[in-house]
Design an enzyme around this catalytic site. Structure first.
Site, PDB file in Angstrom:
ATOM      1  N   GLY A  47       1.012  -0.669  -0.337  1.00 57.72           N
ATOM      2  CA  GLY A  47       0.478  -0.176  -0.347  1.00 57.72           C
ATOM      3  C   GLY A  47       0.927   1.398  -0.065  1.00 57.72           C
ATOM      4  CD  GLN A  52       3.512   5.902   2.112  1.00 58.23           C
ATOM      5  OE1 GLN A  52       2.506   5.378   1.915  1.00 58.23           O
ATOM      6  NE2 GLN A  52       4.886   5.449   2.915  1.00 58.23           N
ATOM      7  CB  CYS A  96       5.229   2.282   7.677  1.00 51.10           C
ATOM      8  SG  CYS A  96       4.800   4.055   6.948  1.00 51.10           S
ATOM      9  CG  LEU A  97       6.568   1.262   1.569  1.00 49.65           C
ATOM     10  CD1 LEU A  97       6.294   1.454  -0.092  1.00 49.65           C
ATOM     11  CD2 LEU A  97       8.071   0.098   1.767  1.00 49.65           C
ATOM     12  CG  HIS A 138      -0.713   1.360   7.136  1.00 51.19           C
ATOM     13  ND1 HIS A 138       0.447   1.242   8.508  1.00 51.19           N
ATOM     14  CD2 HIS A 138       0.105   1.846   6.147  1.00 51.19           C
ATOM     15  CE1 HIS A 138       1.282   1.563   7.768  1.00 51.19           C
ATOM     16  NE2 HIS A 138       1.078   2.319   6.732  1.00 51.19           N
ATOM     17  CD  GLU A 139      -1.373   2.619   2.608  1.00 47.56           C
ATOM     18  OE1 GLU A 139      -0.592   3.710   2.293  1.00 47.56           O
ATOM     19  OE2 GLU A 139      -0.576   1.632   2.860  1.00 47.56           O
ATOM     20  CG  HIS A 142       0.607   6.550   5.502  1.00 46.73           C
ATOM     21  ND1 HIS A 142       1.384   7.370   5.355  1.00 46.73           N
ATOM     22  CD2 HIS A 142      -0.254   5.846   5.224  1.00 46.73           C
ATOM     23  CE1 HIS A 142       2.188   6.633   6.259  1.00 46.73           C
ATOM     24  NE2 HIS A 142       1.986   5.587   5.365  1.00 46.73           N
TER      25      HIS A 142
HETATM   26 NI    NI Z   1       3.175   3.539   4.961  1.00 47.65          NI
END
Ligand code: NI
Length: 174
Positions: A47, A52, A96-97, A138-139, A142
């Site tokens: 995701g 991000q 998380c990226l 989670h997304e 963000h």
């Molecule tokens: Ni994330």
């Protein structure tokens, strides 16, 4: 085109609510979404949210297969998404990226329903359980400027921040 993924700590774009998308069906929006998928697959994520990649818009792309070989892609594009129902609770490790290398258990709803627009602006209702439900939550977090570390205890969060600051000083967290 692969974008640079913005990392947690000292990047305000990750910690402010993103703006609603009001224009749909444009070449810019399609390109942004395509590039977000490309960036997410290149980083081996499941995701990715627009903040991000330093774009403060309420857009997220998801594919819980991770685009790996042998799996049919299951691309989901969620624009202006909202969680409409939540059911149950489950605790699993999450990463998380934007916070690479750090994974911690996070408690989330086990099943959620989400309302979101697609690139054409049409509303759709999506249901997710387990990993997909976690990914939705989670997304969407963000897009509200919330990172998974916000769900941890203050003590754990401080430890993670200290670890990141050390890596930043060492130039290992660009
Ligand atoms: Ni994330």
């Amino acid at each position: 085109m692969i974008y640079r993924i913005v990392k947690y700590l000292n990047n305000p774009v990750l910690e402010k609510p993103a703006e609603k998308v009001t224009e749909f069906g444009t070449a810019e929006l399609r390109e942004l979404v395509e590039n977000m998928f490309e960036t997410m697959y290149a980083a081996h994520g499941i995701g990715l949210a627009a903040p991000q990649v330093d774009v403060s818009k309420r857009i997220t792309v998801i594919d819980i297969t991770g685009g790996e070989e042998g799996h049919e892609p299951e691309r989901l594009v969620l624009i202006n998404p909202e969680v409409t129902t939540k059911e149950g609770k489950i605790t699993e490790e999450e990463g998380c990226l934007s916070i690479p290398g750090i994974r911690e258990p996070v408690t989330r709803a086990r099943k959620v329903t989400v309302r979101a627009q697609n690139v054409e602006g049409e509303w759709q209702e999506l249901e997710g359980e387990d990993l997909l439900a976690r990914c939705f939550q989670h997304e969407i977090d963000h897009l509200n400027g919330i990172l998974f570390v916000s769900h941890l205890s203050a003590l754990k969060r401080d430890l993670i921040k200290r670890r990141i600051r050390k890596l930043q000083k060492a130039g290992e967290w660009e």
